[in-house]
Design a protein around this motif. Structure first.
Motif, PDB file in Angstrom:
ATOM      1  N   GLY A  88      35.411 -11.385   4.965  1.00 11.78           N
ATOM      2  CA  GLY A  88      34.638 -10.790   6.048  1.00 11.78           C
ATOM      3  C   GLY A  88      34.570 -11.721   7.251  1.00 11.78           C
ATOM      4  N   PHE A  89      34.227 -11.144   8.410  1.00 12.21           N
ATOM      5  CA  PHE A  89      34.196 -11.917   9.649  1.00 12.21           C
ATOM      6  C   PHE A  89      33.329 -13.171   9.528  1.00 12.21           C
ATOM      7  CE2 PHE A  89      32.048 -13.009  13.621  1.00 12.21           C
ATOM      8  CZ  PHE A  89      33.124 -13.225  14.466  1.00 12.21           C
ATOM      9  N   ARG A  90      33.803 -14.248  10.111  1.00  6.46           N
ATOM     10  CA  ARG A  90      33.055 -15.494  10.192  1.00  6.46           C
ATOM     11  C   ARG A  90      33.360 -16.129  11.534  1.00  6.46           C
ATOM     12  NH1 ARG A  90      28.840 -16.965   7.253  1.00  6.46           N
ATOM     13  NH2 ARG A  90      29.967 -16.185   5.416  1.00  6.46           N
TER      14      ARG A  90
ATOM     15  N   GLY B  43      29.669 -19.870  12.747  1.00  4.30           N
ATOM     16  CA  GLY B  43      29.658 -19.511  11.339  1.00  4.30           C
ATOM     17  C   GLY B  43      28.951 -18.217  11.014  1.00  4.30           C
ATOM     18  N   ASN B  44      28.412 -17.521  12.025  1.00  7.30           N
ATOM     19  CA  ASN B  44      27.732 -16.254  11.784  1.00  7.30           C
ATOM     20  C   ASN B  44      28.721 -15.219  11.249  1.00  7.30           C
ATOM     21  OD1 ASN B  44      25.647 -14.149  12.122  1.00  7.30           O
ATOM     22  ND2 ASN B  44      26.978 -13.439  13.774  1.00  7.30           N
ATOM     23  N   ASN B  45      28.201 -14.272  10.432  1.00  7.89           N
ATOM     24  CA  ASN B  45      29.103 -13.300   9.812  1.00  7.89           C
ATOM     25  C   ASN B  45      28.975 -11.888  10.376  1.00  7.89           C
ATOM     26  OD1 ASN B  45      26.633 -12.547   8.806  1.00  7.89           O
ATOM     27  ND2 ASN B  45      27.185 -12.748   6.645  1.00  7.89           N
ATOM     28  N   GLN B  46      28.373 -11.751  11.555  1.00  9.35           N
ATOM     29  CA  GLN B  46      28.246 -10.429  12.166  1.00  9.35           C
ATOM     30  C   GLN B  46      28.829 -10.452  13.572  1.00  9.35           C
ATOM     31  OE1 GLN B  46      23.936  -9.792  11.621  1.00  9.35           O
ATOM     32  NE2 GLN B  46      24.477  -8.148  10.185  1.00  9.35           N
ATOM     33  N   ALA B  47      29.523  -9.358  13.927  1.00 12.79           N
ATOM     34  CA  ALA B  47      30.173  -9.316  15.230  1.00 12.79           C
ATOM     35  C   ALA B  47      30.260  -7.899  15.762  1.00 12.79           C
ATOM     36  CB  ALA B  47      31.571  -9.908  15.145  1.00 12.79           C
ATOM     37  N   TYR B  48      30.310  -7.786  17.093  1.00 14.97           N
ATOM     38  CA  TYR B  48      30.603  -6.522  17.750  1.00 14.97           C
ATOM     39  C   TYR B  48      32.120  -6.415  17.886  1.00 14.97           C
ATOM     40  CZ  TYR B  48      25.706  -6.757  19.348  1.00 14.97           C
ATOM     41  OH  TYR B  48      24.346  -6.850  19.417  1.00 14.97           O
ATOM     42  N   VAL B  49      32.613  -5.207  17.855  1.00 15.22           N
ATOM     43  CA  VAL B  49      34.038  -4.987  18.076  1.00 15.22           C
ATOM     44  C   VAL B  49      34.245  -4.455  19.485  1.00 15.22           C
ATOM     45  CG1 VAL B  49      36.119  -3.783  17.336  1.00 15.22           C
ATOM     46  CG2 VAL B  49      34.413  -4.474  15.644  1.00 15.22           C
TER      47      VAL B  49
ATOM     48  N   HIS C 290      40.456  -5.480  21.855  1.00 17.11           N
ATOM     49  CA  HIS C 290      40.783  -5.897  20.488  1.00 17.11           C
ATOM     50  C   HIS C 290      40.180  -7.267  20.168  1.00 17.11           C
ATOM     51  CE1 HIS C 290      43.472  -2.497  20.332  1.00 17.11           C
ATOM     52  NE2 HIS C 290      44.136  -2.944  21.382  1.00 17.11           N
ATOM     53  N   LEU C 291      38.904  -7.423  20.491  1.00 16.72           N
ATOM     54  CA  LEU C 291      38.204  -8.683  20.251  1.00 16.72           C
ATOM     55  C   LEU C 291      36.982  -8.464  19.366  1.00 16.72           C
ATOM     56  CD1 LEU C 291      38.203 -10.197  23.866  1.00 16.72           C
ATOM     57  CD2 LEU C 291      39.655 -10.899  21.956  1.00 16.72           C
ATOM     58  N   TYR C 292      36.594  -9.533  18.682  1.00 18.54           N
ATOM     59  CA  TYR C 292      35.350  -9.551  17.916  1.00 18.54           C
ATOM     60  C   TYR C 292      34.415 -10.525  18.610  1.00 18.54           C
ATOM     61  CZ  TYR C 292      37.886  -7.140  14.228  1.00 18.54           C
ATOM     62  OH  TYR C 292      38.621  -6.219  13.521  1.00 18.54           O
ATOM     63  N   GLN C 293      33.204 -10.053  18.944  1.00 12.51           N
ATOM     64  CA  GLN C 293      32.230 -10.912  19.632  1.00 12.51           C
ATOM     65  C   GLN C 293      31.076 -11.216  18.697  1.00 12.51           C
ATOM     66  OE1 GLN C 293      31.191 -10.349  23.828  1.00 12.51           O
ATOM     67  NE2 GLN C 293      29.023 -10.300  23.235  1.00 12.51           N
ATOM     68  N   CYS C 294      30.858 -12.488  18.462  1.00 11.97           N
ATOM     69  CA  CYS C 294      29.784 -12.926  17.570  1.00 11.97           C
ATOM     70  C   CYS C 294      28.434 -12.436  18.088  1.00 11.97           C
ATOM     71  CB  CYS C 294      29.787 -14.453  17.467  1.00 11.97           C
ATOM     72  SG  CYS C 294      28.437 -15.131  16.471  1.00 11.97           S
TER      73      CYS C 294
ATOM     74  N   VAL D 199      25.600 -13.727  17.495  1.00  7.45           N
ATOM     75  CA  VAL D 199      24.664 -14.831  17.706  1.00  7.45           C
ATOM     76  C   VAL D 199      25.047 -15.659  18.930  1.00  7.45           C
ATOM     77  CG1 VAL D 199      23.742 -16.975  16.733  1.00  7.45           C
ATOM     78  CG2 VAL D 199      24.050 -14.970  15.272  1.00  7.45           C
ATOM     79  N   CYS D 200      26.234 -16.228  18.924  1.00  6.59           N
ATOM     80  CA  CYS D 200      26.624 -17.128  20.017  1.00  6.59           C
ATOM     81  C   CYS D 200      27.482 -16.453  21.083  1.00  6.59           C
ATOM     82  CB  CYS D 200      27.345 -18.360  19.471  1.00  6.59           C
ATOM     83  SG  CYS D 200      29.007 -18.026  18.833  1.00  6.59           S
ATOM     84  N   LYS D 201      27.846 -15.174  20.850  1.00  4.54           N
ATOM     85  CA  LYS D 201      28.632 -14.378  21.806  1.00  4.54           C
ATOM     86  C   LYS D 201      30.082 -14.853  21.946  1.00  4.54           C
ATOM     87  CE  LYS D 201      24.806 -12.256  22.491  1.00  4.54           C
ATOM     88  NZ  LYS D 201      24.550 -10.985  21.758  1.00  4.54           N
ATOM     89  N   HIS D 202      30.527 -15.746  21.073  1.00  7.34           N
ATOM     90  CA  HIS D 202      31.910 -16.200  21.128  1.00  7.34           C
ATOM     91  C   HIS D 202      32.842 -15.044  20.788  1.00  7.34           C
ATOM     92  CE1 HIS D 202      35.379 -18.825  20.808  1.00  7.34           C
ATOM     93  NE2 HIS D 202      35.606 -18.420  19.573  1.00  7.34           N
ATOM     94  N   GLN D 203      33.937 -14.932  21.522  1.00  9.88           N
ATOM     95  CA  GLN D 203      34.907 -13.858  21.300  1.00  9.88           C
ATOM     96  C   GLN D 203      36.176 -14.413  20.672  1.00  9.88           C
ATOM     97  OE1 GLN D 203      35.484 -11.975  25.117  1.00  9.88           O
ATOM     98  NE2 GLN D 203      33.495 -10.939  25.074  1.00  9.88           N
ATOM     99  N   VAL D 204      36.698 -13.689  19.705  1.00  9.24           N
ATOM    100  CA  VAL D 204      37.905 -14.131  19.017  1.00  9.24           C
ATOM    101  C   VAL D 204      38.724 -12.913  18.624  1.00  9.24           C
ATOM    102  CG1 VAL D 204      36.777 -14.139  16.756  1.00  9.24           C
ATOM    103  CG2 VAL D 204      38.797 -15.572  17.140  1.00  9.24           C
ATOM    104  N   SER D 205      40.038 -13.085  18.580  1.00 10.15           N
ATOM    105  CA  SER D 205      40.922 -12.002  18.179  1.00 10.15           C
ATOM    106  C   SER D 205      41.611 -12.355  16.874  1.00 10.15           C
ATOM    107  CB  SER D 205      41.974 -11.728  19.257  1.00 10.15           C
ATOM    108  OG  SER D 205      42.937 -12.762  19.279  1.00 10.15           O
ATOM    109  N   VAL D 206      42.168 -11.346  16.205  1.00 12.91           N
ATOM    110  CA  VAL D 206      42.846 -11.603  14.932  1.00 12.91           C
ATOM    111  C   VAL D 206      44.178 -12.328  15.147  1.00 12.91           C
ATOM    112  CG1 VAL D 206      41.798  -9.667  13.711  1.00 12.91           C
ATOM    113  CG2 VAL D 206      43.914  -9.304  15.011  1.00 12.91           C
ATOM    114  N   THR D 207      44.658 -12.330  16.381  1.00 14.03           N
ATOM    115  CA  THR D 207      45.930 -13.013  16.661  1.00 14.03           C
ATOM    116  C   THR D 207      45.744 -14.449  17.134  1.00 14.03           C
ATOM    117  OG1 THR D 207      45.964 -12.177  18.928  1.00 14.03           O
ATOM    118  CG2 THR D 207      47.072 -10.835  17.254  1.00 14.03           C
ATOM    119  N   ALA D 208      44.508 -14.884  17.334  1.00 12.02           N
ATOM    120  CA  ALA D 208      44.264 -16.251  17.798  1.00 12.02           C
ATOM    121  C   ALA D 208      44.854 -17.259  16.825  1.00 12.02           C
ATOM    122  CB  ALA D 208      42.765 -16.488  17.956  1.00 12.02           C
ATOM    123  N   GLY D 209      45.589 -18.220  17.370  1.00 10.92           N
ATOM    124  CA  GLY D 209      46.190 -19.243  16.534  1.00 10.92           C
ATOM    125  C   GLY D 209      47.489 -18.823  15.872  1.00 10.92           C
ATOM    126  N   THR D 210      47.986 -17.638  16.208  1.00  9.59           N
ATOM    127  CA  THR D 210      49.244 -17.165  15.641  1.00  9.59           C
ATOM    128  C   THR D 210      50.309 -17.079  16.729  1.00  9.59           C
ATOM    129  OG1 THR D 210      48.973 -14.777  16.048  1.00  9.59           O
ATOM    130  CG2 THR D 210      47.854 -15.704  14.115  1.00  9.59           C
TER     131      THR D 210
END
Length: 201
Positions: free
Chosen positions: A34-36, A41-47, A52-56, A58-69
């Protein structure tokens, strides 16, 4: 799909035939439990579907599933990337940029960039793999006659190479590691062994 799991062309097409399927697979690889959030380290996010981003939450950090690939910030469809990876991994010749261009319907520049990134990622992965089980180590020389050399072998320039291969449980050859070295003395072979296998000296 994992790097060791065999899959046929038809199976691949059925599993990764659209963008959503590709993104879901990347999500499972990135967050199997599940999302982390990578920041807090929070496990809940907005889509954020449009980007195509997941926004935490708690801290509002945005990350994609392709980050680091190799697909990070790409404008090329993920389906095309998945097919490129499949074709390169299953072609003994590595699949050229021209063949990818024709197969995927992308420009030659895009195909070349994709192939370059995929091969580099594969090389980086393989460099971290250590041979295990029954490992055989041998040495060899590669090269041919140097300029002015004759057919009798005089004047040849040959490069020393250490080769190691692991064996599967059924006795079939497994992974191979090769490295060009300065010499083939005991110390060099021991260093090679320490870097590329799980065996003890």
């Amino acid at each position: 799909m994992t790097s060791q799991e065999p899959i046929s062309l038809l199976e691949f097409q059925a599993r990764f035939g659209n963008e959503d399927a590709c993104r879901e697979h990347l999500f499972q690889l990135r967050w199997p439990e599940g999302f982390r959030c990578p920041r807090c380290g929070n496990n809940q996010a907005y889509v954020i579907k449009a980007r195509h981003l997941y926004q935490c939450m708690v801290c509002k950090h945005q990350v994609s599933v392709t980050a680091g690939t190799v697909m990070h910030k790409t404008r090329t469809p993920l389906v095309a990337w998945f097919w490129a990876i499949y074709l390169i991994a299953h072609d003994k010749r590595g699949s050229s940029a021209l063949s990818l261009k024709k197969a995927l319907g992308v420009s030659y520049k895009t195909a070349w960039t994709m192939a370059h990134k995929i091969r580099k990622a594969m090389a980086d992965r393989d460099s971290q793999y250590k041979l295990a089980g029954l490992v055989k180590i041998d040495d060899a020389y590669f090269g041919g006659p140097s300029e002015g050399g004759d057919k009798a072998g005089r004047g040849t320039e040959k490069t020393p190479v250490v080769v190691a291969i692991s064996s599967e449980e059924n006795g079939q050859p497994g992974f191979v590691k090769m490295e060009v070295v300065e010499s083939l003395d005991r110390e060099t072979v021991d260093i090679f062994q320490a870097h590329h296998s799980c065996l003890e000296n």
